[in-house]
Every structure is written in structure tokens, then in C-alpha cells.
Design a protein around this motif. Structure first.
Motif, PDB file in Angstrom:
ATOM      1  N   ILE A 137       0.837  -1.201   0.000  1.00 29.10           N
ATOM      2  CA  ILE A 137       0.000   0.000   0.000  1.00 29.10           C
ATOM      3  C   ILE A 137       0.874   1.255   0.000  1.00 29.10           C
ATOM      4  CG2 ILE A 137      -1.669   1.332   1.353  1.00 29.10           C
ATOM      5  CD1 ILE A 137      -2.658  -1.521   2.380  1.00 29.10           C
ATOM      6  N   SER A 175       2.415   2.081  -3.313  1.00 26.16           N
ATOM      7  CA  SER A 175       1.523   2.612  -4.345  1.00 26.16           C
ATOM      8  C   SER A 175       1.074   4.036  -4.028  1.00 26.16           C
ATOM      9  CB  SER A 175       0.310   1.701  -4.541  1.00 26.16           C
ATOM     10  OG  SER A 175      -0.511   1.707  -3.397  1.00 26.16           O
ATOM     11  N   ASP A 176       0.923   4.360  -2.721  1.00 26.57           N
ATOM     12  CA  ASP A 176       0.531   5.719  -2.345  1.00 26.57           C
ATOM     13  C   ASP A 176       0.778   5.933  -0.859  1.00 26.57           C
ATOM     14  OD1 ASP A 176      -0.545   8.222  -1.937  1.00 26.57           O
ATOM     15  OD2 ASP A 176      -2.510   7.755  -2.784  1.00 26.57           O
ATOM     16  N   SER A 177       1.931   6.481  -0.525  1.00 27.25           N
ATOM     17  CA  SER A 177       2.276   6.685   0.882  1.00 27.25           C
ATOM     18  C   SER A 177       1.575   7.899   1.495  1.00 27.25           C
ATOM     19  CB  SER A 177       3.787   6.823   1.057  1.00 27.25           C
ATOM     20  OG  SER A 177       4.243   8.015   0.461  1.00 27.25           O
ATOM     21  N   SER A 178       0.832   8.638   0.688  1.00 29.30           N
ATOM     22  CA  SER A 178       0.137   9.814   1.224  1.00 29.30           C
ATOM     23  C   SER A 178      -1.237   9.467   1.785  1.00 29.30           C
ATOM     24  CB  SER A 178      -0.017  10.879   0.130  1.00 29.30           C
ATOM     25  OG  SER A 178      -0.935  10.448  -0.864  1.00 29.30           O
ATOM     26  N   LEU A 179      -1.648   8.206   1.671  1.00 27.59           N
ATOM     27  CA  LEU A 179      -2.949   7.815   2.206  1.00 27.59           C
ATOM     28  C   LEU A 179      -2.986   8.015   3.716  1.00 27.59           C
ATOM     29  CD1 LEU A 179      -3.533   4.458   0.279  1.00 27.59           C
ATOM     30  CD2 LEU A 179      -4.775   6.605  -0.053  1.00 27.59           C
ATOM     31  N   PRO A 180      -4.149   8.390   4.259  1.00 31.61           N
ATOM     32  CA  PRO A 180      -4.262   8.503   5.714  1.00 31.61           C
ATOM     33  C   PRO A 180      -4.134   7.126   6.366  1.00 31.61           C
ATOM     34  CG  PRO A 180      -6.279   9.253   4.597  1.00 31.61           C
ATOM     35  CD  PRO A 180      -5.353   8.777   3.556  1.00 31.61           C
ATOM     36  N   GLU A 205      -7.058   4.745   6.103  1.00 23.50           N
ATOM     37  CA  GLU A 205      -7.212   4.080   4.809  1.00 23.50           C
ATOM     38  C   GLU A 205      -6.202   2.945   4.652  1.00 23.50           C
ATOM     39  OE1 GLU A 205      -8.719   3.171   1.045  1.00 23.50           O
ATOM     40  OE2 GLU A 205      -9.568   4.471   2.600  1.00 23.50           O
ATOM     41  N   ILE A 206      -4.948   3.196   5.044  1.00 26.06           N
ATOM     42  CA  ILE A 206      -3.922   2.148   4.965  1.00 26.06           C
ATOM     43  C   ILE A 206      -4.334   0.971   5.846  1.00 26.06           C
ATOM     44  CG2 ILE A 206      -1.517   1.559   5.445  1.00 26.06           C
ATOM     45  CD1 ILE A 206      -0.837   4.543   4.884  1.00 26.06           C
ATOM     46  N   ARG A 229      -7.282  -0.968   4.273  1.00 22.67           N
ATOM     47  CA  ARG A 229      -6.845  -1.789   3.130  1.00 22.67           C
ATOM     48  C   ARG A 229      -6.005  -2.980   3.570  1.00 22.67           C
ATOM     49  NH1 ARG A 229      -5.122   2.296  -1.827  1.00 22.67           N
ATOM     50  NH2 ARG A 229      -7.022   3.561  -1.792  1.00 22.67           N
ATOM     51  N   ARG A 248      -6.216   1.419  12.825  1.00 25.45           N
ATOM     52  CA  ARG A 248      -5.331   2.563  12.589  1.00 25.45           C
ATOM     53  C   ARG A 248      -4.094   2.469  13.470  1.00 25.45           C
ATOM     54  NH1 ARG A 248      -3.702   7.292  14.594  1.00 25.45           N
ATOM     55  NH2 ARG A 248      -3.752   9.167  13.331  1.00 25.45           N
TER      56      ARG A 248
END
Length: 151
Positions: A13, A16-21, A24-25, A28, A33
Motif C-alpha cells: 500500500i 503505491s501511495d504513501s500519502s494515504l491517511p 485508509e492504509i 486496506r 489505525r
């Protein structure tokens, strides 16, 4: 550090996009959290996650040409390798420097504005590093370019 399946999901994850909160990580990856946050921090502390960066389109910032520069040392030695590392370290256009097996010796990846920028880079290298051979190949078409590792 031992990497388990949950860590691998997080790593895929993040790649692919380390800026996700974190929420969300975690969702997924199938984790809360807080559990996700602890795992990411542990992987950062262990050096598994070395950093988080933005991937920038080279053309958008004026350096659309990728060059692979092949070098051969006249007499390879630890001092010569150290000199090459010291010369290339402050050069932002040189993205990677590899010492290779086989005849080639060293490979540099550079991202530059064009042929004039390559010539300037070439002149800098030959004036600061003793070389037996230098040549370059230029990327005509990028068919695949990924930063994601197969975790």
C-alpha cells in the motif's frame, strides 16, 4: 526485523501511495489505525521503510532525458570508488551510481534537460574523475519504470 503478511500488505500500500491517511492504509491492510501506525513506525525504525517521497514527472520539471552513463576505471581501487562517490554525490542530475560485475565497471543513471546538459555533465565527470572509458545510452522510450519492490 521479521516481515509478516500484514507488514507486506502495508508495504504494498505504501509503495503505491504513501500519502494515504493511516485509517485508509489500515482498512486496506485489514488492521486498525493504531496497529497500522505501530507497524509502520517499527518498519521505519528498522530501516525497512527508508523514507516517503513524491514521484515527479521529469518532463514537467525540465529534465525529460534519461541517460545511462557507462564508466570504466583506469585502475579500480577503493580510493577511485571513493572519489567517484564524492564527485557524484552533490550532482542532483545523477540519480544512481552502481558498481557492477563484469567488464563495464560502473553505471550512472542521470536525468537531464537534453544533450547540452549531458555534455556539461560529461565535461564535469572527465575533469574530476580519472576514467579509462566513458559512454552513454539515452532512453528513447520508457516501457516500464517502477519504484515498487515485489513484497
Amino acid at each position: 526485523m521479521e516481515i509478516d503478511d500484514a507488514d507486506r500488505r502495508i508495504l504494498r500500500i505504501l509503495q503505491s501511495d504513501s500519502s494515504l491517511p493511516l485509517e485508509e492504509i489500515g482498512a486496506r491492510a485489514g488492521l486498525s489505525r493504531n496497529a497500522c501506525w505501530r507497524r509502520i513506525r517499527a518498519m521505519e525504525a528498522a530501516g525497512v521503510v527508508r523514507g516517503r517521497v513524491a514521484l515527479i514527472d521529469p518532463s514537467a520539471v525540465g529534465c525529460p532525458l534519461t541517460a545511462f552513463i557507462h564508466l570504466r576505471a583506469p585502475h579500480p581501487s577503493p580510493d577511485w570508488v571513493k572519489t567517484l562517490a564524492e564527485v557524484t554525490a552533490p550532482m542532483p542530475e545523477i540519480l544512481s551510481v552502481y558498481r557492477l560485475s563484469g567488464d563495464l565497471g560502473f553505471l550512472l543513471k542521470a536525468q537531464i534537460a537534453g544533450m547540452a546538459a549531458y555534455d556539461s555533465l560529461y565535461q564535469t565527470l572527465i575533469s574530476r574523475v580519472d576514467l579509462a572509458e566513458i559512454s552513454a545510452s539515452f532512453v528513447l522510450e520508457n516501457l516500464k519504470d517502477s519504484t515498487a519492490l515485489p513484497v
